[in-house]
Motif scaffolding. Structure first.
Motif, PDB file in Angstrom:
ATOM      1  N   UNK A   1       0.768  -1.041  -0.203  1.00  0.00           N
ATOM      2  CA  UNK A   1      -0.155   0.236  -0.718  1.00  0.00           C
ATOM      3  C   UNK A   1       0.687   1.178  -0.063  1.00  0.00           C
ATOM      4  N   UNK A   2       0.918   1.640  -1.003  1.00  0.00           N
ATOM      5  CA  UNK A   2       1.387   2.999  -0.853  1.00  0.00           C
ATOM      6  C   UNK A   2       2.163   3.956   0.038  1.00  0.00           C
ATOM      7  N   UNK A   3       3.003   4.021   0.968  1.00  0.00           N
ATOM      8  CA  UNK A   3       3.077   5.074   1.823  1.00  0.00           C
ATOM      9  C   UNK A   3       3.550   4.522   2.761  1.00  0.00           C
ATOM     10  N   UNK A   4       2.720   3.401   3.555  1.00  0.00           N
ATOM     11  CA  UNK A   4       2.603   3.020   4.602  1.00  0.00           C
ATOM     12  C   UNK A   4       4.704   2.896   5.045  1.00  0.00           C
ATOM     13  N   UNK A   5       5.475   2.832   4.383  1.00  0.00           N
ATOM     14  CA  UNK A   5       6.855   2.146   4.845  1.00  0.00           C
ATOM     15  C   UNK A   5       6.820   3.997   5.552  1.00  0.00           C
ATOM     16  N   UNK A   6       6.569   4.667   5.902  1.00  0.00           N
ATOM     17  CA  UNK A   6       6.641   6.010   6.679  1.00  0.00           C
ATOM     18  C   UNK A   6       6.333   5.340   8.095  1.00  0.00           C
ATOM     19  N   UNK A   7       5.364   4.329   8.305  1.00  0.00           N
ATOM     20  CA  UNK A   7       5.170   3.644   9.853  1.00  0.00           C
ATOM     21  C   UNK A   7       6.068   3.056   9.831  1.00  0.00           C
ATOM     22  N   UNK A   8       7.496   3.107   9.223  1.00  0.00           N
ATOM     23  CA  UNK A   8       8.573   2.317  10.084  1.00  0.00           C
ATOM     24  C   UNK A   8       9.035   2.542  11.435  1.00  0.00           C
ATOM     25  N   UNK A   9       9.227   3.324  12.024  1.00  0.00           N
ATOM     26  CA  UNK A   9       9.641   3.647  13.017  1.00  0.00           C
ATOM     27  C   UNK A   9       8.383   3.726  14.531  1.00  0.00           C
ATOM     28  N   UNK A  10       7.605   3.471  14.037  1.00  0.00           N
ATOM     29  CA  UNK A  10       6.524   3.259  15.227  1.00  0.00           C
ATOM     30  C   UNK A  10       6.207   1.534  15.321  1.00  0.00           C
ATOM     31  N   UNK A  11       7.443   0.904  14.379  1.00  0.00           N
ATOM     32  CA  UNK A  11       6.973  -0.407  15.286  1.00  0.00           C
ATOM     33  C   UNK A  11       7.484  -0.775  16.817  1.00  0.00           C
ATOM     34  N   UNK A  12       8.341  -0.903  16.951  1.00  0.00           N
ATOM     35  CA  UNK A  12       8.495  -0.687  18.083  1.00  0.00           C
ATOM     36  C   UNK A  12       7.772  -0.373  19.151  1.00  0.00           C
ATOM     37  N   UNK A  13       6.974   0.318  18.632  1.00  0.00           N
ATOM     38  CA  UNK A  13       5.528   1.322  19.797  1.00  0.00           C
ATOM     39  C   UNK A  13       3.939   0.582  19.291  1.00  0.00           C
ATOM     40  N   UNK A  14       4.170  -0.294  20.089  1.00  0.00           N
ATOM     41  CA  UNK A  14       3.070  -1.185  20.155  1.00  0.00           C
ATOM     42  C   UNK A  14       2.096  -0.577  20.180  1.00  0.00           C
ATOM     43  N   UNK A  15       2.140   0.827  21.554  1.00  0.00           N
ATOM     44  CA  UNK A  15       1.013   1.200  22.005  1.00  0.00           C
ATOM     45  C   UNK A  15       0.519   2.272  20.306  1.00  0.00           C
ATOM     46  N   UNK A  16       0.892   2.605  19.654  1.00  0.00           N
ATOM     47  CA  UNK A  16       0.281   3.756  18.775  1.00  0.00           C
ATOM     48  C   UNK A  16       0.067   2.645  17.419  1.00  0.00           C
ATOM     49  N   UNK A  17       0.050   1.074  17.428  1.00  0.00           N
ATOM     50  CA  UNK A  17      -0.148   0.040  16.256  1.00  0.00           C
ATOM     51  C   UNK A  17      -1.361   0.320  16.277  1.00  0.00           C
ATOM     52  N   UNK A  18      -2.408   0.809  17.134  1.00  0.00           N
ATOM     53  CA  UNK A  18      -3.924   0.847  16.699  1.00  0.00           C
ATOM     54  C   UNK A  18      -4.533   2.053  16.705  1.00  0.00           C
ATOM     55  N   UNK A  19      -3.756   3.327  16.439  1.00  0.00           N
ATOM     56  CA  UNK A  19      -4.014   4.399  15.502  1.00  0.00           C
ATOM     57  C   UNK A  19      -3.791   4.162  14.117  1.00  0.00           C
ATOM     58  N   UNK A  20      -2.523   4.214  14.049  1.00  0.00           N
ATOM     59  CA  UNK A  20      -2.669   3.050  12.505  1.00  0.00           C
ATOM     60  C   UNK A  20      -2.960   2.178  11.833  1.00  0.00           C
ATOM     61  N   UNK A  21      -3.918   1.616  12.503  1.00  0.00           N
ATOM     62  CA  UNK A  21      -4.734   0.473  12.059  1.00  0.00           C
ATOM     63  C   UNK A  21      -6.238   1.046  11.810  1.00  0.00           C
ATOM     64  N   UNK A  22      -6.671   2.414  12.841  1.00  0.00           N
ATOM     65  CA  UNK A  22      -7.837   2.172  12.308  1.00  0.00           C
ATOM     66  C   UNK A  22      -8.755   2.841  11.288  1.00  0.00           C
TER      67      UNK A  22
END
Length: 145
Positions: free
Chosen positions: A105-126
């Motif tokens: 999906x174009x652009x999702x690699x921008x969220x790579x810095x959030x990978x170790x921050x599991x508390x941020x994952x729900x917001x990215x998935x919404x």
């Protein structure tokens, strides 16, 4: 590490979301909320005659990561089938949970810095969860052809 989460591209995308562009009479709608931070995304869709997303509307009340993810979702959701959106949702969740590489999906690699921050994952998935759910609802509502 927090600064890497909110890089210039994430903030640019977050500012580009059409926050209150809901559809007047959508075939399918879904709202998803992150219990951790309270971010909320509502997505409306209408399917075209081929059963693909022809129109999308949204209301986004989310953190910068949720806003940026919503913008990326909206940029490429048109023309996708409910199954393709469900696949994107599942691939994003798997990647955030430690899977191989970002989803196709174009652009999702921008969220790579959030990978170790599991508390941020729900917001990215919404937005991806909401659009898949809304598209499936629209598909279920469509008359059998």
């Amino acid at each position: 590490m927090t600064a890497a989460l909110y890089n210039q591209e994430i903030l640019r995308l977050a500012a580009s979301v059409p926050f209150d562009a809901r559809l007047p009479d959508p075939q399918g709608s879904a709202e998803r909320r992150s219990p951790i931070c309270g971010s909320r995304v509502t997505i409306d869709v209408n399917l075209d005659d081929d059963g693909r997303v022809g129109e999308i509307g949204m209301r986004v009340r989310a953190c910068a990561l949720g806003q940026a993810s919503s913008a990326l979702m909206a940029q490429s959701a048109l023309g996708k089938s409910p199954a393709e959106l469900a696949d994107a949702r599942d691939a994003l969740a798997a990647w955030l949970a430690g899977g191989d590489g970002p989803p196709d999906w174009p652009g999702l690699e921008l969220f790579a810095p959030a990978l170790p921050h599991s508390a941020r994952h729900p917001s990215i998935r919404l937005a991806f969860e909401a659009v898949a759910e809304a598209a499936e609802a629209a598909h279920q509502r469509a008359p059998a052809g």
